[in-house]
Design a protein around this motif. Structure first.
Motif, PDB file in Angstrom:
ATOM      1  N   ARG A 128      38.768  37.056  46.350  1.00 21.42           N
ATOM      2  CA  ARG A 128      39.349  35.854  46.591  1.00 21.42           C
ATOM      3  C   ARG A 128      39.899  35.288  47.378  1.00 21.42           C
ATOM      4  N   TRP A 129      38.719  34.821  48.045  1.00 21.64           N
ATOM      5  CA  TRP A 129      39.061  33.981  49.349  1.00 21.64           C
ATOM      6  C   TRP A 129      38.204  33.218  49.328  1.00 21.64           C
ATOM      7  N   ALA A 130      36.936  33.338  48.716  1.00 20.92           N
ATOM      8  CA  ALA A 130      35.568  32.777  48.367  1.00 20.92           C
ATOM      9  C   ALA A 130      36.145  30.877  47.944  1.00 20.92           C
ATOM     10  N   GLU A 131      37.333  30.953  46.852  1.00 16.04           N
ATOM     11  CA  GLU A 131      37.357  30.115  46.608  1.00 16.04           C
ATOM     12  C   GLU A 131      38.240  28.717  46.882  1.00 16.04           C
ATOM     13  N   ASN A 132      38.569  29.031  48.079  1.00 16.49           N
ATOM     14  CA  ASN A 132      39.066  28.925  49.018  1.00 16.49           C
ATOM     15  C   ASN A 132      38.670  28.271  50.648  1.00 16.49           C
ATOM     16  N   VAL A 133      37.023  28.243  50.660  1.00 12.39           N
ATOM     17  CA  VAL A 133      36.377  27.589  51.591  1.00 12.39           C
ATOM     18  C   VAL A 133      35.278  26.236  50.811  1.00 12.39           C
ATOM     19  N   ASP A 134      35.833  25.589  51.669  1.00  7.11           N
ATOM     20  CA  ASP A 134      35.233  24.018  51.606  1.00  7.11           C
ATOM     21  C   ASP A 134      34.102  23.351  52.703  1.00  7.11           C
ATOM     22  N   LYS A 172      21.597  20.228  52.190  1.00  5.34           N
ATOM     23  CA  LYS A 172      22.947  20.552  53.224  1.00  5.34           C
ATOM     24  C   LYS A 172      22.942  21.925  53.084  1.00  5.34           C
ATOM     25  N   ILE A 173      23.490  22.770  54.506  1.00  5.49           N
ATOM     26  CA  ILE A 173      24.041  23.807  54.416  1.00  5.49           C
ATOM     27  C   ILE A 173      25.435  23.950  55.373  1.00  5.49           C
ATOM     28  N   LEU A 174      25.889  25.017  54.767  1.00  9.07           N
ATOM     29  CA  LEU A 174      27.546  25.066  55.538  1.00  9.07           C
ATOM     30  C   LEU A 174      27.343  26.368  56.492  1.00  9.07           C
ATOM     31  N   VAL A 175      27.760  26.355  57.567  1.00  9.26           N
ATOM     32  CA  VAL A 175      27.398  26.327  58.936  1.00  9.26           C
ATOM     33  C   VAL A 175      29.014  27.545  58.574  1.00  9.26           C
ATOM     34  N   PRO A 176      29.365  28.332  59.049  1.00 11.50           N
ATOM     35  CA  PRO A 176      29.042  29.229  60.003  1.00 11.50           C
ATOM     36  C   PRO A 176      27.798  30.382  59.157  1.00 11.50           C
ATOM     37  N   TYR A 177      27.654  30.327  57.546  1.00 14.08           N
ATOM     38  CA  TYR A 177      27.149  31.401  56.603  1.00 14.08           C
ATOM     39  C   TYR A 177      25.663  31.382  56.184  1.00 14.08           C
ATOM     40  N   PRO A 178      25.234  32.647  56.223  1.00 18.00           N
ATOM     41  CA  PRO A 178      24.117  32.760  56.817  1.00 18.00           C
ATOM     42  C   PRO A 178      23.130  32.014  55.516  1.00 18.00           C
ATOM     43  N   ILE A 179      21.929  32.424  55.687  1.00 16.24           N
ATOM     44  CA  ILE A 179      21.494  31.480  54.500  1.00 16.24           C
ATOM     45  C   ILE A 179      20.906  31.398  53.099  1.00 16.24           C
ATOM     46  N   GLU A 180      20.696  32.912  53.586  1.00 14.34           N
ATOM     47  CA  GLU A 180      20.948  33.852  52.002  1.00 14.34           C
ATOM     48  C   GLU A 180      22.379  33.995  50.834  1.00 14.34           C
ATOM     49  N   SER A 181      24.228  33.564  51.807  1.00 14.25           N
ATOM     50  CA  SER A 181      24.215  33.211  51.579  1.00 14.25           C
ATOM     51  C   SER A 181      25.388  32.548  50.355  1.00 14.25           C
ATOM     52  N   VAL A 182      25.571  33.018  49.108  1.00 12.28           N
ATOM     53  CA  VAL A 182      26.776  31.399  48.044  1.00 12.28           C
ATOM     54  C   VAL A 182      27.497  31.268  48.860  1.00 12.28           C
ATOM     55  N   LEU A 183      27.367  31.328  50.013  1.00  8.61           N
ATOM     56  CA  LEU A 183      28.948  30.804  50.556  1.00  8.61           C
ATOM     57  C   LEU A 183      27.974  29.253  51.049  1.00  8.61           C
ATOM     58  N   LEU A 236      34.699  54.224  57.082  1.00 11.81           N
ATOM     59  CA  LEU A 236      33.098  53.657  58.112  1.00 11.81           C
ATOM     60  C   LEU A 236      33.043  52.655  57.107  1.00 11.81           C
ATOM     61  N   ASP A 237      33.178  51.351  57.879  1.00  8.73           N
ATOM     62  CA  ASP A 237      32.872  49.620  57.146  1.00  8.73           C
ATOM     63  C   ASP A 237      31.734  49.286  57.317  1.00  8.73           C
ATOM     64  N   GLN A 238      31.564  48.522  56.683  1.00  7.70           N
ATOM     65  CA  GLN A 238      30.041  48.093  56.637  1.00  7.70           C
ATOM     66  C   GLN A 238      30.025  46.359  57.643  1.00  7.70           C
ATOM     67  N   GLY A 239      31.030  45.523  56.540  1.00  3.66           N
ATOM     68  CA  GLY A 239      31.696  44.463  56.759  1.00  3.66           C
ATOM     69  C   GLY A 239      30.545  43.556  56.369  1.00  3.66           C
ATOM     70  N   PHE A 240      30.263  43.462  55.387  1.00  9.28           N
ATOM     71  CA  PHE A 240      29.565  43.134  54.307  1.00  9.28           C
ATOM     72  C   PHE A 240      30.599  42.143  53.690  1.00  9.28           C
ATOM     73  N   TRP A 241      29.879  40.552  52.230  1.00  2.39           N
ATOM     74  CA  TRP A 241      31.015  39.966  51.720  1.00  2.39           C
ATOM     75  C   TRP A 241      29.912  39.662  50.535  1.00  2.39           C
ATOM     76  N   PRO A 242      30.782  39.837  49.160  1.00  2.20           N
ATOM     77  CA  PRO A 242      29.823  39.577  47.902  1.00  2.20           C
ATOM     78  C   PRO A 242      29.191  37.962  48.337  1.00  2.20           C
ATOM     79  N   GLU A 243      29.998  37.027  49.289  1.00  2.00           N
ATOM     80  CA  GLU A 243      29.432  35.340  48.993  1.00  2.00           C
ATOM     81  C   GLU A 243      29.179  35.038  50.302  1.00  2.00           C
TER      82      GLU A 243
END
Length: 899
Positions: A44-50, A93-104, A349-356
């Motif tokens: 739900r938070w991904a849509e808030n990123v710009d 262009k790349i949005l920092v600080p999201y990894p280059i493999e990520s959709v964000l 056991l929390d792995q700390g990954f996000w789909p976006e």
């Protein structure tokens, strides 16, 4: 900071003040050029990123300053080969600080080990007074980072999870300045700790996160300033030990003011001289209020560096007064005690990954959500698994009040050269970086023997470096799956504070050992797929796959088992896991955090039997975790949805995709083909990587559209999925349809070969030749025909990706053929696969050497057998290779003499 725990949004809101306002970074990018890339599911938070709000909170709550400038946002990027110099042009262009493999990131590209990733940003030099310095800070960059300013190298850092800084004052010029960041990340192909990141994700390993994945920021400081702060509480003495490092050259009249306060009220102060670069002190804390999950009380801490009476630097921090150790309960059992009281560690056991965002949470609210959600469910512990989080995650854990078992990120399992030194360096830096967080109560050294070595030495070393915490020297050194023990260890948990077993799916107790607490470091793993909320709907996984109703029943059963195990001495349990992660669907919530698989109140009710729900676990009515799962929405609806499909002209790709997979699971191939082809027909970009992956996965027959893609457009398929992908799929279907039905019943090979060649051309003929070879060699032991079809098959397939184990097939030929032409051909086959790096094993070298020997090339054969023997040094079968070598040197046959 002594606010009582409520499950609501908790932030440190620190403005960038005049530093950023007076010195804005000039825009080098057009914000409209950025957009989030395609992803199946997102939180739900991904849509808030710009581009203007990418993680704009102050990133280091344990050492915060007012004078800072956030450099997150759009940067330029380029990917080059490993030998390239600083590029003259950038690819986008790349949005920092999201990894280059990520959709964000806006890019969504994989970084290969032989490539380098470059970032570029233009900033203005801030206005500086005489003693001002500018520090460039990085939260984390994976893995090796080289920083340039105005084309001059500033410095280099190695480590994918640790923060680092450079004083860039002397590299800046008035006006615009160019920052270049170069990144090398071999992911799972190098000596670096990489956790569960892999280049090619599979069941329990996930998409890599390369490059900048935490905040980048500037700070303005004086030349002499506070560079680090270490705090260690002692609740028994009511004191806080403080170590303060000072960069620069403190003068004789320098001093430090240490101020402890709560709710704005000062409770104690201390002024000490600061004429050295490291200052050690202790401050008394009157009427100590303890930190725990029941009451996560935090004190505010300010440190002021002064020259005379002038304040030259000030940092703000906080601390919690808590103690963790192993003590005996009233019955003499060794237990985990928090603040001198027994507390069962009920964890997940929390792995700390996000789909976006992959390694990077989309927003700070999302980062804190995971901790709040876990505590809302009644857990008091999180095992942070094979990942180091950003500092703000631990701040939220401190503030919300949860115990953290922190895994170190393991070295590669094969321990390549240099990996041990790298691992120990990163462990040391991780302990220093996270030391001040009261939530971290346990260090976890190794997990299930992944890259494990020198366990006793390393466990003692960690304990010596940080006696304020427990050390779990090896989590899951005994691993049980379905009650079967895998690879038992000789001396598990040596020097550890805990005996820790993993047991899937049901929990079990660890063996008792003196002065060690007994824990089950992982259990559960119950998989439940939720349609529409899956990362990869083709490969959902759990140790056990069940329905939602069955999951609840399993959880009730396991809770009862934990209660009994606690009576028998168990002191902690870690359930796998709170959230699905990519292909793993064994979370209590889905990967997108939108669906919970057992209602919140029911999980809380069960967990409170092990952890009392005190005021610290009070639910905030405004905090919504997730919607409850629809327990009726499963494969039982197949006939209902199939009727809907046949009665309605459907162009809903989600519906068609789901129904296709249902048909496959129901083994209804006719309708799987029908619905699958309907799905493919409406795709606008069938040859995108995402779509083609799915198309090939559902392609099971020659009537599937995907089969024609592979047969008629193999180059296009291979360009997306990799070399020979199309060929492998076509051959598999040809075998299933045209060969397998007849294979065991004396097939008429000539008829089959003629038909298949007519239908599918040269590739079909090659497929039949291969199976004729297998048939003659493995079914009827016809060695004359085996040799004939070995030659015919490999003449056609030599330059293809091998679909069979070539070394094994060739060894059979070596043992049974008397035909010198076949043996010479086989020698060339082995030379080819060695040269192409398809097989460079000891066994491959041995086969090649034996063929050379048999075809009268014994001198060369001896050289290759020596190479094979070198690879076998110390192996159980080393003697066999040595005997073969001696026969070659003596000119004796190494092949069966009945040939």
């Amino acid at each position: 900071m002594n606010t009582p725990f409520k499950l609501s949004t908790l932030f440190i809101l620190i403005t960038a003040n005049c530093f950023a306002q007076n010195n804005p970074a000039p825009s080098t990018t057009n914000n409209s050029s950025y957009k989030i890339q395609t992803v199946h599911i997102q939180s739900r938070w991904a849509e808030n990123v710009d581009t203007t709000n990418a993680l704009n909170e102050y990133p280091r709550p344990q050492l915060q300053r007012d004078s800072w400038q956030n450099l997150n946002g759009l940067w330029e990027y380029a990917i080059t080969d490993s030998t390239a110099a600083i590029p003259n042009s950038f690819q986008g262009k790349i949005l920092v600080p999201y990894p280059i493999e990520s959709v964000l990131s806006g890019v969504k590209k994989a970084l290969m080990p032989d490539q380098r990733l470059w970032y570029r940003k233009i900033i203005q030099r801030p206005a500086l007074l005489q003693n001002d310095h500018i520090i460039l800070n990085f939260g984390a960059v994976d893995w090796q980072t080289t920083v340039f300013i105005n084309k001059k190298q500033v410095g280099q850092h190695t480590g994918g999870y640790q923060n680092f800084s450079f004083d860039v004052t002397n590299f800046l010029q008035p006006g615009n300045n160019e920052i270049i960041v170069k990144v090398y990340d071999p992911t799972d192909q190098g000596p670096n700790p990489h956790g569960k990141q892999v280049l090619y994700p599979e069941t329990i390993y996930y998409t890599a996160s390369s490059g900048i994945w935490q905040t980048v920021w500037l700070e303005k400081v004086e030349s002499t300033h506070i560079s680090s702060l270490k705090t260690t509480p002692d609740i028994d003495k009511g004191t806080l030990a403080i170590v303060i490092d000072i960069a620069g050259h403190p003068e004789n009249n320098s001093s430090l003011d240490i101020i402890v306060s709560t709710n704005g009220k000062v409770i104690n102060t201390l002024q000490i001289p600061a004429s050295q670069q490291q200052v050690n002190s202790t401050i008394y804390i009157p009427n100590v209020q303890l930190w725990s999950p029941d009451s996560p009380f935090l004190y505010d801490l300010s440190i002021r560096l002064k020259k005379g009476k002038k304040i030259t630097d000030e940092v703000k921090s906080y601390f919690g007064m808590r103690k963790i150790d192993i003590q005996k309960d009233q019955k003499g059992a060794d237990r985990i005690f928090l603040n001198n009281k027994y507390m069962f560690n009920l964890g997940t056991l929390d792995q700390g990954f996000w789909p976006e965002g992959l390694y990077t949470a989309p927003t700070d609210e999302a980062l804190s959500f995971d901790i709040k959600a876990i505590k809302s469910l009644g857990f008091n512990t999180i095992r942070k698994h094979i990942k180091i989080e950003p500092e703000r995650w631990y701040y939220h854990a401190d503030k919300i009040g949860i115990l953290v078992w922190q895994d170190f990120v393991n070295p590669p399992q094969d321990l390549p050269p240099g990996s041990r030194v790298i691992f120990e360096k990163e462990v040391q830096e991780t302990m220093e970086q996270l030391h001040n967080h009261p939530s971290i109560t346990t260090w976890v050294l190794f997990n299930e023997r992944w890259g494990a070595y020198d366990q006793e030495r390393l466990t003692k070393w960690i304990k010596k470096n940080d006696p304020s915490r427990l050390v779990n020297g090896h989590s899951g050194e005994l691993l049980y799956v379905n009650d079967e023990l895998r690879a038992p260890a000789d001396d598990p948990w040596i020097s550890s504070d805990l005996t820790d077993v993993h047991s899937y799916p049901e929990p079990r107790n660890a063996p008792p050992q003196r002065n060690k607490a007994r824990v089950v470091g992982e259990f559960g793993g119950i998989g439940v797929s939720v349609p529409g909320h899956e990362w990869d709907d083709m490969r959902g996984w759990g140790y056990v796959q069940v329905t939602p109703a069955e999951l609840k029943a399993q959880y009730i059963k396991m809770t009862e088992q934990l209660k009994q195990l606690e009576k028998e001495g168990l002191t902690a349990s870690i359930y796998t896991q709170p959230f699905d992660v990519e292909g793993e669907e064994n979370g209590l919530l889905t990967y997108d955090r939108k669906i919970i698989k057992i209602p919140v109140d029911e999980i809380r009710s069960l967990n409170k039997e092990l952890v009392p729900l005190t005021d610290g676990f009070t639910l905030d009515p405004n905090f919504i975790i997730a919607a409850n799962i629809d327990t009726g929405d499963n494969d039982n609806r197949y006939q209902e949805l199939l009727v809907e499909y046949k009665n309605t002209l459907h162009n809903d790709s989600t519906f068609l995709r789901r129904l296709t997979l249902m048909a496959i699971r129901k083994k209804d191939q006719e309708n799987a083909t029908l619905v699958g082809n309907s799905y493919i027909d409406i795709l606008k970009q069938p040859f995108s990587k995402e779509n083609l992956d799915f198309i090939i996965a559902i392609t099971r027959t020659s009537k599937d559209i995907g089969f024609n893609f592979c047969l008629k457009k193999p180059e296009k398929v291979d360009s997306v999925l990799g070399e020979f992908s199309a060929m492998r799929k076509v051959k598999k279907i040809i075998y299933n349809e045209e060969i397998a039905p007849y294979y065991k019943n004396h097939p008429n090979w000539e008829t089959i070969q003629q038909k298949v060649t007519t239908l599918f051309g040269s590739l079909g003929e090659e497929c039949v030749l291969g199976w004729r070879m297998i048939y003659y060699g493995f079914e009827v032991k016809d060695w004359e025909n085996y040799g004939k079809y070995y030659v015919l098959y490999f003449k056609k397939s030599m330059n293809h990706y091998p679909e069979y184990h070539i070394n094994n097939l060739t060894w059979i030929l070596f043992e049974h053929s008397k035909n010198i032409g076949e043996l010479t051909f086989a020698t060339n086959v082995m030379k080819h696969i060695i040269d192409k790096n398809i097989d460079r094993s000891a066994e491959g070298y041995d086969t090649y050497a034996n063929l050379l020997h048999r075809t009268n090339n014994s001198n060369e054969a001896i050289q290759w057998e020596e190479k094979a023997l070198a690879l076998k040094k110390g192996a159980p079968d080393e003697k066999l290779f040595a005997e073969t070598l001696q026969k070659m040197k003596a000119g004796l046959p190494t092949w069966p003499q009945n040939n």
